[in-house]
Scaffold this motif. Structure first.
Motif, PDB file in Angstrom:
ATOM      1  N   GLN A  44     -60.148  30.942  -9.911  1.00 39.99           N
ATOM      2  CA  GLN A  44     -60.354  31.651 -11.185  1.00 39.99           C
ATOM      3  C   GLN A  44     -60.896  33.005 -10.485  1.00 39.99           C
ATOM      4  OE1 GLN A  44     -59.661  30.755 -14.288  1.00 39.99           O
ATOM      5  NE2 GLN A  44     -60.041  32.587 -15.422  1.00 39.99           N
ATOM      6  N   ASN A  45     -61.962  33.070  -9.614  1.00 40.10           N
ATOM      7  CA  ASN A  45     -62.481  34.270  -9.185  1.00 40.10           C
ATOM      8  C   ASN A  45     -61.444  34.832  -8.129  1.00 40.10           C
ATOM      9  OD1 ASN A  45     -64.957  36.165  -8.855  1.00 40.10           O
ATOM     10  ND2 ASN A  45     -64.883  35.623  -6.876  1.00 40.10           N
ATOM     11  N   GLU A  46     -60.717  34.357  -7.423  1.00 36.42           N
ATOM     12  CA  GLU A  46     -59.527  34.747  -6.393  1.00 36.42           C
ATOM     13  C   GLU A  46     -58.595  35.405  -7.378  1.00 36.42           C
ATOM     14  OE1 GLU A  46     -57.915  31.586  -4.187  1.00 36.42           O
ATOM     15  OE2 GLU A  46     -59.657  31.206  -3.214  1.00 36.42           O
ATOM     16  N   SER A  47     -58.144  35.014  -8.576  1.00 38.12           N
ATOM     17  CA  SER A  47     -57.275  35.823  -9.267  1.00 38.12           C
ATOM     18  C   SER A  47     -58.012  36.908  -9.981  1.00 38.12           C
ATOM     19  CB  SER A  47     -56.746  34.830 -10.689  1.00 38.12           C
ATOM     20  OG  SER A  47     -56.001  35.492 -11.467  1.00 38.12           O
ATOM     21  N   TYR A  48     -59.247  36.848 -10.454  1.00 39.87           N
ATOM     22  CA  TYR A  48     -59.839  37.872 -11.085  1.00 39.87           C
ATOM     23  C   TYR A  48     -60.110  39.178 -10.281  1.00 39.87           C
ATOM     24  CZ  TYR A  48     -64.064  40.262 -12.980  1.00 39.87           C
ATOM     25  OH  TYR A  48     -64.966  41.128 -13.486  1.00 39.87           O
ATOM     26  N   GLU A  49     -60.510  38.829  -8.783  1.00 41.17           N
ATOM     27  CA  GLU A  49     -60.709  39.687  -7.960  1.00 41.17           C
ATOM     28  C   GLU A  49     -59.451  40.258  -7.260  1.00 41.17           C
ATOM     29  OE1 GLU A  49     -63.727  38.216  -5.386  1.00 41.17           O
ATOM     30  OE2 GLU A  49     -65.283  38.951  -6.531  1.00 41.17           O
ATOM     31  N   LEU A  50     -58.474  39.728  -7.424  1.00 44.51           N
ATOM     32  CA  LEU A  50     -57.381  40.146  -6.910  1.00 44.51           C
ATOM     33  C   LEU A  50     -57.087  39.920  -5.298  1.00 44.51           C
ATOM     34  CD1 LEU A  50     -56.667  43.767  -8.734  1.00 44.51           C
ATOM     35  CD2 LEU A  50     -55.649  41.352  -9.292  1.00 44.51           C
ATOM     36  N   HIS A  51     -57.308  38.791  -4.838  1.00 48.79           N
ATOM     37  CA  HIS A  51     -57.505  38.222  -3.459  1.00 48.79           C
ATOM     38  C   HIS A  51     -56.062  38.356  -2.894  1.00 48.79           C
ATOM     39  CE1 HIS A  51     -61.479  36.326  -2.915  1.00 48.79           C
ATOM     40  NE2 HIS A  51     -61.618  37.020  -4.045  1.00 48.79           N
ATOM     41  N   ASN A  52     -54.967  38.631  -3.722  1.00 47.03           N
ATOM     42  CA  ASN A  52     -53.702  38.714  -2.969  1.00 47.03           C
ATOM     43  C   ASN A  52     -53.469  40.269  -2.588  1.00 47.03           C
ATOM     44  OD1 ASN A  52     -53.636  39.062  -5.634  1.00 47.03           O
ATOM     45  ND2 ASN A  52     -51.475  38.593  -5.795  1.00 47.03           N
ATOM     46  N   PHE A  53     -54.236  41.220  -3.178  1.00 46.06           N
ATOM     47  CA  PHE A  53     -54.190  42.632  -2.920  1.00 46.06           C
ATOM     48  C   PHE A  53     -54.689  42.818  -1.626  1.00 46.06           C
ATOM     49  CE2 PHE A  53     -56.133  47.127  -3.905  1.00 46.06           C
ATOM     50  CZ  PHE A  53     -54.970  47.572  -3.491  1.00 46.06           C
ATOM     51  N   ASP A  54     -54.067  43.797  -0.702  1.00 45.28           N
ATOM     52  CA  ASP A  54     -54.592  43.962   0.699  1.00 45.28           C
ATOM     53  C   ASP A  54     -55.624  45.190   0.670  1.00 45.28           C
ATOM     54  OD1 ASP A  54     -53.303  46.075   0.334  1.00 45.28           O
ATOM     55  OD2 ASP A  54     -51.623  45.593   1.870  1.00 45.28           O
ATOM     56  N   TYR A  55     -55.760  46.082  -0.330  1.00 45.21           N
ATOM     57  CA  TYR A  55     -56.683  47.121  -0.182  1.00 45.21           C
ATOM     58  C   TYR A  55     -56.601  48.347   0.700  1.00 45.21           C
ATOM     59  CZ  TYR A  55     -60.216  45.053  -3.457  1.00 45.21           C
ATOM     60  OH  TYR A  55     -61.143  44.636  -4.438  1.00 45.21           O
ATOM     61  N   ASN A  56     -55.202  48.306   0.961  1.00 46.38           N
ATOM     62  CA  ASN A  56     -54.537  49.182   1.992  1.00 46.38           C
ATOM     63  C   ASN A  56     -53.782  50.330   1.369  1.00 46.38           C
ATOM     64  OD1 ASN A  56     -56.029  48.286   4.204  1.00 46.38           O
ATOM     65  ND2 ASN A  56     -54.425  46.792   4.383  1.00 46.38           N
ATOM     66  N   SER A  57     -53.386  50.049  -0.182  1.00 44.42           N
ATOM     67  CA  SER A  57     -52.579  50.792  -0.829  1.00 44.42           C
ATOM     68  C   SER A  57     -53.325  51.296  -2.155  1.00 44.42           C
ATOM     69  CB  SER A  57     -51.310  50.274  -1.156  1.00 44.42           C
ATOM     70  OG  SER A  57     -51.487  49.013  -1.766  1.00 44.42           O
ATOM     71  N   ILE A  58     -52.775  52.316  -2.711  1.00 41.00           N
ATOM     72  CA  ILE A  58     -53.388  52.886  -4.047  1.00 41.00           C
ATOM     73  C   ILE A  58     -53.059  51.826  -5.217  1.00 41.00           C
ATOM     74  CG2 ILE A  58     -52.975  54.653  -5.701  1.00 41.00           C
ATOM     75  CD1 ILE A  58     -52.608  56.794  -3.488  1.00 41.00           C
ATOM     76  N   LEU A  59     -54.046  51.496  -6.104  1.00 43.92           N
ATOM     77  CA  LEU A  59     -53.742  50.668  -7.026  1.00 43.92           C
ATOM     78  C   LEU A  59     -54.272  51.461  -8.372  1.00 43.92           C
ATOM     79  CD1 LEU A  59     -52.868  47.749  -8.085  1.00 43.92           C
ATOM     80  CD2 LEU A  59     -55.319  46.957  -7.643  1.00 43.92           C
TER      81      LEU A  59
END
Length: 272
Positions: free
Chosen positions: A153-168
């Protein structure tokens, strides 16, 4: 050059720690004003007002995080400042950070609020881009964190599939550092004073997102000495839980169609 105002809310903080934050802020050629909003019971922290750009406000009581920041935001609106930065007292950053963000905001007029990349003091990344929370997200994180269900649940909530290298562009960002175009407050409103502390940043970012982009900007970074005090302090935990009740009473507990639509949009943008 546009005026930029910054508000920092303080409460019995360590003077030397806040000095580091103030030094980061003042090391700029930008036209800034720094508002120190003091919720402490006594005004010992007035000694931090050592520069002509620093304005000290003593509340003589703890009015809450958002309500204290609103004092600074209202001054920004009255003074016609183009930007207002909401900042925690444990934030530090390198020279040129504010200049970089300012230039970006000047070139992207559709952005209402911006959060940079945020690191812990040990250099690890803080995952502060999130989906709009459901009750399951907050309950799972706090009370069932070691279970497989809560971890997923937390991995989905925290967007763990987002690499934090692009504007969101996401409607849920941390309030530890918010670089806001002041004029958007006239449409979104200020911090909701019903929150004493916690979730007031999610509430405000969501409202700003309704009138402008609220983005994560990875080209610059700050360091945040985030301690998750409510995980260790019973009183703060109760405050956190009360804020969650107020948040879901306001936006919807299990039925929130806007949340569903906005979260789906964020997930689609990441998948691209």
């Amino acid at each position: 050059m546009a005026q930029i105002n910054i508000s920092i809310v303080i409460y019995d903080n360590d003077v030397n720690e806040i000095k580091k934050t103030i030094q980061s802020v003042l090391n700029t050629e930008l036209d800034i004003r720094l508002y120190l909003i003091d919720n402490s019971p006594i005004n010992n922290l007035k000694v931090l007002s050592t520069d002509r750009r620093i304005f000290y406000f003593f509340n003589n009581r703890n009015v809450g995080y958002g309500s204290a920041h609103n004092i600074g935001i209202k001054h920004s609106i009255e003074e016609g400042a183009k930007y207002h930065i909401v900042m925690n007292p444990d934030i530090t950053f390198k020279d040129g950070t504010l200049e970089n963000i300012y230039a970006f905001m000047e070139s992207n007029r559709d952005v209402g609020s911006l959060m940079p990349k945020v690191y812990y003091e040990d250099g690890s990344l803080q995952r502060l881009c999130k989906l709009l929370p459901t009750p399951f997200d907050l309950i799972g994180r706090r009370f069932f964190g070691n279970t497989n269900w809560a971890k997923r649940q937390n991995e989905s909530y925290e967007l763990h599939n987002f690499d934090y290298n692009s504007i969101l562009n996401t409607p849920c960002l941390s309030g530890c550092f918010m670089f806001v175009r002041t004029e958007v407050f006239e449409k979104s409103g200020l911090f909701d004073p019903r929150y004493f502390m916690y979730l007031e940043d999610y509430d405000l970012t969501r409202r700003i997102h309704g009138v402008a982009k609220t983005i994560f900007y990875p080209e610059v970074s700050v360091i945040h000495g985030h301690a998750k005090e409510s995980y260790r302090n019973g009183k703060l935990l109760r405050i956190h839980m009360l804020s969650a009740v107020k948040y879901f009473n306001k936006w919807g507990w299990f039925f929130d169609n806007e949340r569903k639509a906005l979260n789906s949009k964020v997930l689609r943008s990441i998948e691209k």
